[in-house]
Enzyme design. Structure first.
Site, PDB file in Angstrom:
ATOM      1  N   ARG A   1     -14.270 -13.331  -0.527  1.00  0.00           N
ATOM      2  CA  ARG A   1     -14.870 -11.956  -1.193  1.00  0.00           C
ATOM      3  C   ARG A   1     -14.097 -11.589  -2.353  1.00  0.00           C
ATOM      4  NH1 ARG A   1     -11.813 -10.244   3.940  1.00  0.00           N
ATOM      5  NH2 ARG A   1      -9.840  -9.664   3.543  1.00  0.00           N
TER       6      ARG A   1
ATOM      7  N   GLU B   1      -6.760 -11.625  -1.634  1.00  0.00           N
ATOM      8  CA  GLU B   1      -7.875 -10.648  -1.902  1.00  0.00           C
ATOM      9  C   GLU B   1      -7.907 -10.265  -3.524  1.00  0.00           C
ATOM     10  OE1 GLU B   1      -8.121  -8.336   2.251  1.00  0.00           O
ATOM     11  OE2 GLU B   1      -6.607  -7.465   0.896  1.00  0.00           O
TER      12      GLU B   1
ATOM     13  N   MET C   1     -10.372   6.544  -0.171  1.00  0.00           N
ATOM     14  CA  MET C   1     -10.427   5.540  -1.460  1.00  0.00           C
ATOM     15  C   MET C   1      -9.639   4.466  -1.019  1.00  0.00           C
ATOM     16  SD  MET C   1      -9.658   6.291  -5.398  1.00  0.00           S
ATOM     17  CE  MET C   1      -7.861   6.414  -5.478  1.00  0.00           C
TER      18      MET C   1
ATOM     19  N   TRP D   1      -1.715  -1.317   2.770  1.00  0.00           N
ATOM     20  CA  TRP D   1      -2.381  -1.391   4.172  1.00  0.00           C
ATOM     21  C   TRP D   1      -1.682  -1.065   5.404  1.00  0.00           C
ATOM     22  CZ3 TRP D   1      -7.046  -0.171   4.517  1.00  0.00           C
ATOM     23  CH2 TRP D   1      -8.003  -0.734   3.449  1.00  0.00           C
TER      24      TRP D   1
ATOM     25  N   ASP E   1      -9.405   0.201  -3.193  1.00  0.00           N
ATOM     26  CA  ASP E   1      -9.443  -0.808  -4.286  1.00  0.00           C
ATOM     27  C   ASP E   1     -10.254  -0.139  -5.453  1.00  0.00           C
ATOM     28  OD1 ASP E   1      -8.818  -2.337  -2.080  1.00  0.00           O
ATOM     29  OD2 ASP E   1     -10.006  -4.019  -2.649  1.00  0.00           O
TER      30      ASP E   1
ATOM     31  N   SER F   1     -15.294  -5.022  -2.454  1.00  0.00           N
ATOM     32  CA  SER F   1     -14.735  -5.082  -3.795  1.00  0.00           C
ATOM     33  C   SER F   1     -15.325  -6.017  -4.810  1.00  0.00           C
ATOM     34  CB  SER F   1     -13.097  -5.294  -3.708  1.00  0.00           C
ATOM     35  OG  SER F   1     -12.772  -4.013  -3.279  1.00  0.00           O
TER      36      SER F   1
END
Ligand code: FRU
Length: 513
Positions: free
Chosen positions: A180, A232, A47, A319, A49, A106
């Site tokens: 994105r 992001e 899993m 990350w 975001d 996302s």
């Protein structure tokens, strides 16, 4: 997930009345050792975001970046869960799966009250998810300027089943590599939809009447302020400044690398928005961080939460090491759901956060009061558990210690420290001695958060859950979130003080279910 733990209803596993793995004597310690008790985790697999958070008809929906077939990142799906109280979650079947246009990255979800999309058929309002298609075939072919576009999908049965829009994508790629994480909200002044989209080193704003046709209205970030790294998962929303009639707009901006504690983190801006473009009230060099720990990333807020609450949830990892953390059959947890507010401070208008009030539903047994006292070395907290809520107040005027706080430990001598350093006026979490950390060299050391409050009464609210700690200091003015992996669960907890006394004026503790 063992049958013995939970009720199985068809393909849906109910988490209500579950025996948590932590308290379950049959718990498989190899695969479940670091599974938290009261933080959201996937049943199995990978899993990242939180996605598409929206409230509709009594249910908080949580979707999330999900790869069920492995514990490392892969073809992205939207996993799905619902909750009536933000505390107990019911796992539902996967909502969106990858298709020939790409992985499902996302994004957000809205309730289309006025059926602007035309997707409504019966009585239920359409729920519309707006997400990024990431075309892996294009990426593999080196076509990096074509791989990301925005798509939509809808549900007309309260989020139980989803249909992708036949004419996707709704926003094509304009030859930009990182394009994105669309965040869409209803903008009441013009009765239209607004989108904030992360594009490389900035965000772009779009407007739409029907969620299908989008027009770009502006940009923010290149010059107006902002930390480097890939932008992001943005989120733009209004909030009233507490105790005033002033409304401000907050832009949450997740940054992939180079955040305050290292790796990924969440910056925020306070300013104005006219339906077209956001403007920062602060200087570009004034960088504000939502959380100073290493493990709160990609967080955004719920759409349509009742009572005008602005509710936030983040992914409790980074990350730098997310794919390597030593969990068994599943990887990573979400933060506690938090309520955001804006307050005037000596430094300007700042975001405050605290766990949602529903969190108190998890308190079990009596509140334990810790006597007012001056602590000169350590004070053991009993009974001890690894799922605790602690609320401590210290009088700095009477404190002579150089450093004080709370230490978790186990019989192997592993320790996790959380405290306040008086000389540098900073809070910290230190996981140098906290157990497993060889999986990644950056997973060690101390993370600091400056103390911005000047009140001589310093408060620490701590939420400890097997493998994570969340600190809310000074009533939520400063937050820090870190994960850790002791070889044996921590089972001792103490208040500590170094080089002098820490003047504890109030202490309360609850064990959490
Ligand atoms: C943030 C992120 C997003 C992307 C998703 C892919 O953690 O990189 O930008 O949509 O994860 O899983």
């Amino acid at each position: 997930m063992k049958k013995i733990n939970c009720l199985l209803l068809g393909t849906v596993t109910l988490f209500f009345a579950c025996v948590s793995p932590q308290n379950d004597p049959k718990k498989d310690t190899k695969t479940e050792q670091h599974r938290p008790n009261y933080h959201f985790t996937p049943q199995k697999g990978w899993m990242n975001d939180p996605n598409g958070m929206v409230f509709y008809k009594g249910e908080y929906h949580l979707f999330y970046q999900y790869y069920p077939d492995s514990t490392v990142w892969g073809p992205m799906h939207w996993g799905h869960a619902v909750s009536k109280d933000l505390v107990h979650w019911e796992h539902l079947p996967i909502a969106l799966a990858p298709d020939e246009k790409g992985y499902i990255f996302s994004g957000s979800a809205v309730v289309d009250e006025n059926n602007t999309s035309g997707f409504q058929k019966g009585d239920e309002k359409p729920l519309v998810a707006i997400f990024t298609y990431h075309d892996m075939a294009a990426e593999k072919a080196g076509k990096l300027l074509e791989m990301e576009s925005q798509g939509i999908a809808y549900s007309i049965d309260k989020g139980r089943t989803w249909t992708k829009y036949a004419q996707n994508p709704v926003i094509k790629n304009p030859k930009t590599q990182d394009f994105r994480d669309p965040n869409v909200k209803w903008y009441a002044p013009s009765k239209q939809w607004r989108m904030t989209l992360a594009v490389g080193d900035h965000v772009e704003f779009y407007a739409s009447k029907n969620l299908k046709d989008w027009e770009k209205t502006g940009e923010f970030g290149k010059k107006e302020g902002g930390h480097g790294g890939v932008w992001e998962c943005p989120d733009l929303f209004p909030l009233q400044v507490e105790g005033t009639n002033t409304e401000k707009w907050v832009l949450l901006q997740n940054i992939g690398r180079g955040a305050v504690a290292g790796g990924s983190g969440t910056q925020y801006f306070v300013g104005t928005y006219d339906g077209k473009v956001f403007k920062n009230d602060n200087k570009p060099t004034d960088i504000l961080w939502l959380d100073y720990g290493m493990d709160n990333y990609a967080g955004v807020t719920w759409n349509n939460a009742p009572d005008n609450r602005r509710l936030f949830l983040g992914w409790m990892s980074d990350w730098l090491y997310a794919t390597k953390v030593p969990t068994g059959s599943w990887r990573s947890a979400m933060t506690l759901p938090r309520e955001l507010s804006l307050k005037n401070t000596a430094q300007g208008i700042r975001l405050f956060q605290k766990p949602v009030k529903e969190q108190t539903l998890l308190r079990t047994g009596a509140q334990q009061n810790i006597a007012t006292q001056s602590i000169s070395t350590t004070y053991d907290l009993k009974p001890i558990a690894i799922t605790n809520e602690l609320s401590l107040s210290f009088d700095l005027a009477k404190t002579t210690a150089s450093d004080f706080g709370v230490v978790l430990s186990n019989s192997k001598g592993e320790k996790l420290w959380v405290g306040y350093e008086k000389s540098s006026n900073r809070f910290y979490i230190d996981r140098t001695e906290s157990g497993k950390k060889d999986f990644e060299k950056s997973f060690t050391g101390r993370h600091y958060a400056p103390r911005t409050a000047s009140n001589p009464l310093l408060t620490l609210n701590l939420y400890i859950d097997v493998a994570s700690i969340e600190l809310f200091a000074d009533g939520g003015e400063t937050a820090m979130t870190d994960i850790f992996f002791p070889n044996e669960d921590f089972n001792k907890m103490a208040i500590f003080s170094k080089n002098g006394v820490a003047a504890l004026t109030k202490g309360e503790m609850w064990q959490l279910k």
